[in-house]
Design a protein around this motif. Structure first.
Motif, PDB file in Angstrom:
ATOM      1  N   GLY A 203      31.128  21.051  34.362  1.00  0.00           N
ATOM      2  CA  GLY A 203      29.876  21.819  34.268  1.00  0.00           C
ATOM      3  C   GLY A 203      30.166  23.263  33.954  1.00  0.00           C
ATOM      4  N   LYS A 204      31.192  23.833  34.599  1.00  0.00           N
ATOM      5  CA  LYS A 204      31.517  25.246  34.362  1.00  0.00           C
ATOM      6  C   LYS A 204      31.982  25.444  32.915  1.00  0.00           C
ATOM      7  N   LEU A 205      32.785  24.502  32.427  1.00  0.00           N
ATOM      8  CA  LEU A 205      33.267  24.619  31.047  1.00  0.00           C
ATOM      9  C   LEU A 205      32.105  24.576  30.054  1.00  0.00           C
ATOM     10  N   ASN A 274      37.721  38.799  40.242  1.00  0.00           N
ATOM     11  CA  ASN A 274      39.161  38.698  39.953  1.00  0.00           C
ATOM     12  C   ASN A 274      39.951  39.599  40.890  1.00  0.00           C
ATOM     13  N   GLY A 275      39.460  40.842  41.069  1.00  0.00           N
ATOM     14  CA  GLY A 275      40.159  41.808  41.919  1.00  0.00           C
ATOM     15  C   GLY A 275      40.274  41.318  43.357  1.00  0.00           C
ATOM     16  N   LEU A 276      39.278  40.575  43.819  1.00  0.00           N
ATOM     17  CA  LEU A 276      39.316  40.056  45.190  1.00  0.00           C
ATOM     18  C   LEU A 276      40.152  38.786  45.282  1.00  0.00           C
ATOM     19  N   GLN A 277      40.061  37.959  44.214  1.00  0.00           N
ATOM     20  CA  GLN A 277      40.752  36.657  44.249  1.00  0.00           C
ATOM     21  C   GLN A 277      42.260  36.790  44.101  1.00  0.00           C
ATOM     22  N   TYR A 278      42.696  37.576  43.093  1.00  0.00           N
ATOM     23  CA  TYR A 278      44.132  37.677  42.832  1.00  0.00           C
ATOM     24  C   TYR A 278      44.693  38.789  43.715  1.00  0.00           C
ATOM     25  N   ASN A 279      44.622  38.541  44.999  1.00  0.00           N
ATOM     26  CA  ASN A 279      44.858  39.600  45.955  1.00  0.00           C
ATOM     27  C   ASN A 279      45.357  38.994  47.268  1.00  0.00           C
ATOM     28  N   GLY A 307      48.386  42.670  40.938  1.00  0.00           N
ATOM     29  CA  GLY A 307      48.811  43.421  39.759  1.00  0.00           C
ATOM     30  C   GLY A 307      49.162  42.475  38.620  1.00  0.00           C
ATOM     31  N   ILE A 308      49.369  43.060  37.440  1.00  0.00           N
ATOM     32  CA  ILE A 308      49.657  42.258  36.248  1.00  0.00           C
ATOM     33  C   ILE A 308      50.826  42.912  35.527  1.00  0.00           C
ATOM     34  N   GLU A 309      51.839  42.111  35.177  1.00  0.00           N
ATOM     35  CA  GLU A 309      53.005  42.699  34.507  1.00  0.00           C
ATOM     36  C   GLU A 309      52.607  43.226  33.135  1.00  0.00           C
ATOM     37  N   LEU A 320      41.782  30.884  28.211  1.00  0.00           N
ATOM     38  CA  LEU A 320      42.581  29.978  29.043  1.00  0.00           C
ATOM     39  C   LEU A 320      43.921  30.538  29.484  1.00  0.00           C
ATOM     40  N   PHE A 321      44.125  31.839  29.311  1.00  0.00           N
ATOM     41  CA  PHE A 321      45.385  32.415  29.771  1.00  0.00           C
ATOM     42  C   PHE A 321      45.305  32.668  31.272  1.00  0.00           C
ATOM     43  N   ARG A 322      46.258  32.129  32.013  1.00  0.00           N
ATOM     44  CA  ARG A 322      46.289  32.335  33.462  1.00  0.00           C
ATOM     45  C   ARG A 322      47.695  32.678  33.893  1.00  0.00           C
ATOM     46  N   LEU A 323      47.785  33.620  34.804  1.00  0.00           N
ATOM     47  CA  LEU A 323      49.097  34.037  35.277  1.00  0.00           C
ATOM     48  C   LEU A 323      49.479  33.324  36.567  1.00  0.00           C
ATOM     49  N   HIS A 324      48.501  32.738  37.216  1.00  0.00           N
ATOM     50  CA  HIS A 324      48.767  32.165  38.537  1.00  0.00           C
ATOM     51  C   HIS A 324      48.497  30.668  38.560  1.00  0.00           C
ATOM     52  N   GLY A 331      40.920  28.793  38.821  1.00  0.00           N
ATOM     53  CA  GLY A 331      40.211  29.579  37.802  1.00  0.00           C
ATOM     54  C   GLY A 331      40.400  28.896  36.473  1.00  0.00           C
ATOM     55  N   SER A 332      39.469  29.087  35.549  1.00  0.00           N
ATOM     56  CA  SER A 332      39.600  28.385  34.279  1.00  0.00           C
ATOM     57  C   SER A 332      40.260  29.257  33.213  1.00  0.00           C
ATOM     58  N   GLY A 333      40.485  30.538  33.517  1.00  0.00           N
ATOM     59  CA  GLY A 333      41.133  31.402  32.534  1.00  0.00           C
ATOM     60  C   GLY A 333      40.196  31.823  31.416  1.00  0.00           C
ATOM     61  N   LEU A 334      38.903  31.812  31.674  1.00  0.00           N
ATOM     62  CA  LEU A 334      37.944  32.179  30.622  1.00  0.00           C
ATOM     63  C   LEU A 334      37.129  33.424  30.968  1.00  0.00           C
ATOM     64  N   GLY A 335      37.152  33.824  32.252  1.00  0.00           N
ATOM     65  CA  GLY A 335      36.323  34.950  32.684  1.00  0.00           C
ATOM     66  C   GLY A 335      36.561  36.209  31.869  1.00  0.00           C
TER      67      GLY A 335
HETATM   68  N1  LIG Z   1      42.592  41.753  38.991  1.00  0.00           N
HETATM   69  C1  LIG Z   1      43.569  40.889  38.688  1.00  0.00           C
HETATM   70  N2  LIG Z   1      44.771  40.970  39.309  1.00  0.00           N
HETATM   71  C2  LIG Z   1      45.780  40.119  39.005  1.00  0.00           C
HETATM   72  N3  LIG Z   1      45.692  39.140  38.075  1.00  0.00           N
HETATM   73  C3  LIG Z   1      44.524  39.000  37.430  1.00  0.00           C
HETATM   74  C4  LIG Z   1      43.406  39.870  37.688  1.00  0.00           C
HETATM   75  N4  LIG Z   1      42.390  39.510  36.890  1.00  0.00           N
HETATM   76  C5  LIG Z   1      42.842  38.467  36.172  1.00  0.00           C
HETATM   77  N5  LIG Z   1      44.115  38.153  36.488  1.00  0.00           N
HETATM   78  C6  LIG Z   1      44.956  37.086  35.869  1.00  0.00           C
HETATM   79  O1  LIG Z   1      44.431  36.842  34.580  1.00  0.00           O
HETATM   80  C7  LIG Z   1      44.070  35.459  34.435  1.00  0.00           C
HETATM   81  C8  LIG Z   1      42.830  35.352  33.574  1.00  0.00           C
HETATM   82  O2  LIG Z   1      41.677  35.834  34.276  1.00  0.00           O
HETATM   83  P1  LIG Z   1      40.249  35.233  33.956  1.00  0.00           P
HETATM   84  O3  LIG Z   1      39.254  35.943  34.766  1.00  0.00           O
HETATM   85  O4  LIG Z   1      40.108  35.244  32.464  1.00  0.00           O
HETATM   86  O5  LIG Z   1      40.345  33.720  34.358  1.00  0.00           O
HETATM   87  P2  LIG Z   1      40.362  33.027  35.790  1.00  0.00           P
HETATM   88  O6  LIG Z   1      40.075  34.006  36.863  1.00  0.00           O
HETATM   89  O7  LIG Z   1      41.662  32.245  35.867  1.00  0.00           O
HETATM   90  O8  LIG Z   1      39.192  31.960  35.650  1.00  0.00           O
HETATM   91  P3  LIG Z   1      37.612  32.210  35.563  1.00  0.00           P
HETATM   92  O9  LIG Z   1      37.245  31.686  34.211  1.00  0.00           O
HETATM   93  O10 LIG Z   1      37.079  31.405  36.678  1.00  0.00           O
HETATM   94  O11 LIG Z   1      37.379  33.680  35.686  1.00  0.00           O
HETATM   95  C9  LIG Z   1      43.863  34.959  35.851  1.00  0.00           C
HETATM   96  O12 LIG Z   1      44.116  33.566  35.927  1.00  0.00           O
HETATM   97  C10 LIG Z   1      44.889  35.773  36.642  1.00  0.00           C
HETATM   98  O13 LIG Z   1      46.148  35.139  36.575  1.00  0.00           O
END
Ligand SMILES: Nc1ncnc2c1ncn2[C@@H]1O[C@H](COP(=O)(O)OP(=O)(O)OP(=O)(O)O)[C@@H](O)[C@H]1O
Ligand SMILES: [Mg+2]
Length: 378
Positions: A203-205, A274-279, A307-309, A320-324, A331-335
């Motif tokens: 549904g989200k996709l 994102n700031g709250l989740q990847y934390n 943080g992000i390198e 669809l790029f995701r670091l985690h 997360g779907s990597g689309l936000g």
């Molecule tokens: N504030 C942040 N701190 C650290 N990593 C982040 C941050 N925001 C995004 N990222 C990294 O970038 C990737 C892409 O973020 P994006 O929001 O596009 O997708 P998502 O969070 O995986 O999924 P969604 O589509 O549900 O947002 C994340 O999967 C995460 O690895």
């Protein structure tokens, strides 16, 4: 560049700044200099007496439009146009034809020249219209090609992501069916939960896909009070904030920008979440600040998260790029892909910085409101 942004830029192009005339006849070049000078008084008009000279000039700089004769020594105007377009895509080229060349020019249109103009009909007005129309047409062709390419990449990425929940549904449906058949219903409840998760992900996709498609249309722009937007973001993240014991700090008086309220809400909601989740901080914290610039505002959304390198700062905006790992962060990597597209559609810019060990800072620059501007207080 976003296709929507490019479409706006194309609409803005009215007069060319630099033109090149290619003709082996000195008299014809002189006439064209005079006519183009009258049609576009502010443009720089250069001339080339030979096709090879024109090729060199076009390699050295970009012209807004090239006007070429057909009959020239060593290379005719159509062959020259072919070579120039191969070297510089979407270069507007107008073929100036003599009596008898018109049929050939019509054929040449199919090989990439933008338009043709019989020399006998060249006037200030006809040349002005033809040049402007050619520039417009090439700009539009570029936008359409970019949109198509972007859409193909997105569709490819999305199709790939659709497969995973579909596989999950097929597998668990089969398992549930087997379990019921052999009378072992213990795991059925668990497996139904996985089914539900997969369906929600699908549904989200689908939502993302329709949002993305909508973003290909230029949004309606108006003055947007970011206080309202931030209040709505605060309300939507409240349950997550409470669950994580996190903090969200916004300016007590945020500015008004020129944009689209719905899109701004989506963008900020995404960045804040994102700031709250990847934390992993004991108190995850996201702060929004606003800085004014000449004719624009820059919002800074900073967090005390993972943080992000540096090498991934641009990659994170790709579909669809995701670091985690998905197992750790769902997360779907689309936000960020959607956020970037939405910001560009509002004539803005978005980028990220991540000083080592200090979380991430997302910058969103947007045009200032057309009404009065207010100074933010942090
Ligand atoms: N504030 C942040 N701190 C650290 N990593 C982040 C941050 N925001 C995004 N990222 C990294 O970038 C990737 C892409 O973020 P994006 O929001 O596009 O997708 P998502 O969070 O995986 O999924 P969604 O589509 O549900 O947002 C994340 O999967 C995460 O690895
Ligand atoms: Mg996200």
């Amino acid at each position: 560049m976003s296709a929507v942004l490019a479409a706006r830029e194309v609409a803005k192009i009215e007069t060319p700044k630099s033109l090149l005339v290619v003709d082996d006849s000195k008299a014809e070049r002189e006439i064209m200099l005079l006519t183009l000078g009258a049609a576009f008084p502010a443009a720089e008009v250069l001339t080339a007496a030979h096709p090879l000279m024109a090729k060199q000039m076009c390699a050295d700089r970009r012209f807004d439009c090239v006007l070429t004769d057909y009959n020239m020594p060593d290379m005719d105007g159509v062959a020259l146009a072919g070579e120039l377009i191969a070297a510089t895509a979407y270069l507007p080229i107008i073929l100036m034809t003599s009596v008898g060349d018109e049929m050939l020019a019509a054929k040449a249109l199919r090989s990439g020249i933008s338009d043709y103009l019989p020399k006998s009909r060249i006037t200030t007005e006809s040349i002005r219209r033809t040049v402007e129309r050619s520039i417009q047409a090439c700009g539009q062709a570029r936008v359409i090609d970019e949109q198509r390419g972007e859409l193909e990449n997105f569709a490819y990425a999305l199709a790939h992501d659709f497969k995973q929940p579909i596989r999950q549904i097929v597998t668990f449906t089969q398992m549930i069916s087997d379990e019921i058949q052999i009378g072992e219903a213990g795991e059925v409840h668990n497996h139904l939960t996985f089914l539900g998760e997969a369906a929600r992900r699908l549904g989200k996709l689908v939502d993302v896909m329709s949002q993305y498609t909508l973003l290909n249309q230029p949004p309606e722009l108006a003055d947007v009070d970011l206080n309202r937007v931030l209040a709505s973001v605060r309300a939507s993240i409240a349950p997550y904030l409470a669950e994580r014991g996190g903090e969200f700090v916004a300016p007590s008086q945020a500015p008004t920008i020129r944009g689209n309220e719905t899109l701004m809400t989506q963008v900020l909601q995404n960045l804040v979440m994102n700031g709250l989740q990847y934390n992993r901080s004991s108190v995850p914290r996201v702060e929004v600040a606003a800085r004014s610039g000449a004719g624009h505002w820059t919002l800074e959304i900073s967090d005390n998260g993972l943080g992000i390198e540096a090498e991934y700062l641009a990659e994170i905006f790709k579909p669809l790029f995701r670091l985690h790992a998905a197992s750790e962060y769902a997360g779907s990597g689309l936000g960020l892909t959607l956020a970037r597209k939405a910001v560009l559609a509002q004539d803005g810019a978005i980028w990220c910085e991540s000083p080592p060990g200090r979380g991430s800072v997302f910058h969103v620059r947007l045009p200032a409101a057309q009404g009065t501007r207010r100074t933010p207080q942090h």
